[in-house]
Design an enzyme around this catalytic site. Structure first.
Site, short mmCIF file in Angstrom:
data_model
loop_
_atom_site.label_atom_id
_atom_site.label_comp_id
_atom_site.label_asym_id
_atom_site.label_seq_id
_atom_site.Cartn_x
_atom_site.Cartn_y
_atom_site.Cartn_z
N ARG A 50 -7.99 12.36 -2.31
CA ARG A 50 -8.96 11.56 -3.07
C ARG A 50 -8.95 11.97 -4.55
NH1 ARG A 50 -11.63 6.75 -3.58
NH2 ARG A 50 -13.76 7.01 -4.26
N HIS B 154 -8.64 1.49 -14.23
CA HIS B 154 -8.63 0.62 -13.06
C HIS B 154 -10.03 0.36 -12.51
CE1 HIS B 154 -7.14 -1.26 -9.44
NE2 HIS B 154 -7.75 -0.37 -8.69
N ASP B 155 -10.88 1.37 -12.55
CA ASP B 155 -12.24 1.25 -12.01
C ASP B 155 -13.08 0.23 -12.76
OD1 ASP B 155 -12.30 2.75 -9.76
OD2 ASP B 155 -13.38 4.46 -10.61
N ASP C 214 -6.11 -0.26 -17.60
CA ASP C 214 -5.73 -0.02 -16.20
C ASP C 214 -4.24 0.33 -16.15
OD1 ASP C 214 -5.14 -0.07 -13.49
OD2 ASP C 214 -6.15 -1.99 -13.12
N SER D 226 -8.31 -4.81 -6.90
CA SER D 226 -7.45 -3.73 -6.42
C SER D 226 -6.82 -4.15 -5.08
CB SER D 226 -8.27 -2.44 -6.31
OG SER D 226 -7.42 -1.32 -6.18
#
Lengths: 372, 372
Positions: free
Chosen positions: A218, A353-354, A320, A149
């Site tokens: 967040r 993405h994580d 992602d 990232s």
């Protein structure tokens, strides 16, 4: 803030003022960092790991504020893919962050917090500070730089600007350029923070923090870290269990009926315990400014003109949608154009993405194979 | 709020209290609506158009608050695909909204605003109110119901619950069920509104509105209405021109450097002039609750058990990542299972979810062909 303020971090103070891309300079920069494993006598077994937007230097050791394990313990440690029995792993808190490195929450020379007087920084400024840290530590050429990232952005930036300082570059789930959609999501987060009256133009230290705004920021960002399919698998439309142990039912109110709502609220609120809102503004801004091609005059291959002898490994994840395989292929093509040795793999993983932080054994194998 | 409060809207007051899915009932419900074209003697040429989340009844006439053209003038009007020289088009402001229909900003029986005392409603409640409007207007069987996005949800809900009241159902860019990701984005918006101190538990009428929170909510939602490719084409990483007419440059500050930032901020701020924050809470909640299969006991085909003689036309867009072609295919399969006549097309358009509102000539042709 309190825990962070009272925690003591291992840090180096840079000897020279740090010249920034904005034209400004910062004197007395502190860079907090952790190391794992032993630097060998040849000083050539160091691996620099870059962290992501909200990450920190505690890549493989307990976070002093949250008490949670290091954020990449599955990847870094004895016998792990980045094996600390063989390599000396360094991980530094980025410039602008809030875990001991100089940032908006740090004291300026006048004894007051920088707050919004802190200069706007770039990803290259973050990397520049870490190169200065390497100088401070007496480490010349790294065995590898590694990051996912925003950590991957730093890895690519390192390769573009200091290719002679590393033998290998491993960049995971990242991009060479923040897209309009990437910028848009970050702007929502910044506006959420700045809309919070507690933000107070950034001058909230010693008083109430803009936790509500930071929490919303967040939450919005967190959605982009997960895949649609992953969210469906993890939560679907399942309802929260009620206090009486009965299965959930719609409340016909505005409580968190759905598990995904409760999860997001928790992600938002818990984040405010460990992160500074102004740091969030500055680091997202740095990411939005990130465009390696632009720095090189418009052509991405030119950014890597001096990196033809560096070995690259690039990894993307099929789910992602924040930094996509297509983004990564652009980097691959640029590296091909300068004849750099590059291996690229798109891994299949359900987490979006994580995925780079989660249980993806194929990533472990790729990292182990590349780091060697 | 001021403009909206002083505008006068054409509205019907429902004779009977409206029984809601929550078990509550609302008396004295007003439904604001507009009509276009003439109802024929047989009263069988009426087309009911449902609007989307932030839409209104001004489908083909000037919006009285913003002064902008109707939101679907390309589709509804003389000679248009839904031809008002042939059809009597009705469009009603949904229950819970703020353009003249009963909603949280309306006066309750005690002379005070409902605010958060307003009951949580469902998409079916919205449709139920419009069926009551049809009864009020003396219209039995419609030529067609038509809608995109939340309008499409209402069209599908109408088909599931009142199939005998329409000959045709046209649903565009929609879904039979809000996904975890859909819910997540809405929850971010709601939290942004409720985090704004001006929201004040919903009691802000007569004072300052929670414009900052509503603006952030709109910004987050707006990203989901556009495709990544569309954002890149429209804005890319282009910088704002400066006041002196020179090309844009990075400010190394937190102004809107990128055009996409400026665009989103404008979308957020202008939205607050025409929409009520509490309405946004209630309508997003209704959408999140929407799951036609759940209402039918878990199997989507059962929702359409009585709709086998209704003609359906379903349209999705290839770049719509909010309500995807895969979502629409589930509806197609359910309709196939009850042997309903259904035509389905995925159109190619670059604009993402918003394609249903924009210049997509192929959609015009599909609508014209289906409405006849």
């Amino acid at each position: 803030m309190t825990n962070r303020d009272t925690a003591s971090f291992r840090a180096a103070t840079l000897d020279q003022p740090l010249a920034l891309d904005s034209g400004r300079a910062l004197a007395g920069v502190e860079i907090a960092y952790e190391t794992y494993g032993t630097l060998n006598a040849a000083r050539d077994n160091a691996v620099l790991v870059f962290h992501a937007l909200t990450g920190d230097q505690f890549v493989a050791s307990t976070h002093p504020v949250t008490g949670k394990p290091g954020w990449w313990e599955r990847m870094v440690g004895p016998g792990r893919p980045i094996d600390t029995e063989r390599y000396h792993v360094i991980c530094a808190n980025v410039l602008g962050s809030c875990m001991g490195s100089t940032g908006p929450a740090s004291m300026a020379a006048d004894g007051q917090r920088h707050a919004m007087r802190f200069p706007v920084i770039t990803v290259r400024d973050m990397v520049r500070a870490q190169v200065a840290l390497l100088d401070h530590l007496g480490i010349g050429v790294l065995h590898a730089v590694v990051g996912g990232s925003m950590g991957g952005m730093q890895a690519l930036c390192f390769a573009a600007n200091w290719p002679q300082r590393t033998a290998r570059v491993l960049a995971v789930a990242t991009t060479a350029r923040h897209s309009a959609q990437n910028i848009a999501f970050h702007e929502v987060g910044r506006q959420a923070i700045m809309a919070d009256p507690a933000w107070n133009g950034g001058d909230y230290y010693g008083g109430a923090s803009p936790d509500k705004g930071l929490s919303v920021a967040r939450m919005a960002a967190h959605i982009t870290y997960l895949s649609e399919a992953g969210l469906t698998e993890k939560f679907g439309r399942r309802l929260q269990a009620r206090g009486d142990g009965q299965p959930g039912a719609k409340s016909f109110g505005f409580d968190a009926d759905f598990q995904v709502e409760s999860y997001l609220r928790h992600q938002g609120i818990s984040f405010t315990d460990r992160f500074d809102a102004n740091s969030y503004l500055y680091i997202t801004r740095a990411m939005d400014y990130f465009d390696l091609a632009e720095e090189a005059g418009g052509r991405l291959a030119d950014a890597f003109a001096a990196a033809g002898n560096t070995r690259f490994c690039l990894v993307s994840f099929d789910t992602d949608w924040l930094y996509t395989t297509a983004d990564m292929r652009e980097v691959v093509h640029a590296l091909n154009a300068v004849a750099a040795p590059v291996s690229f793999v798109e891994l299949s993983a359900p987490y979006g993405h994580d995925s780079f932080l989660l249980d993806v054994p194929a990533l472990d194998r790729v990292v182990r194979g590349f780091i060697g």
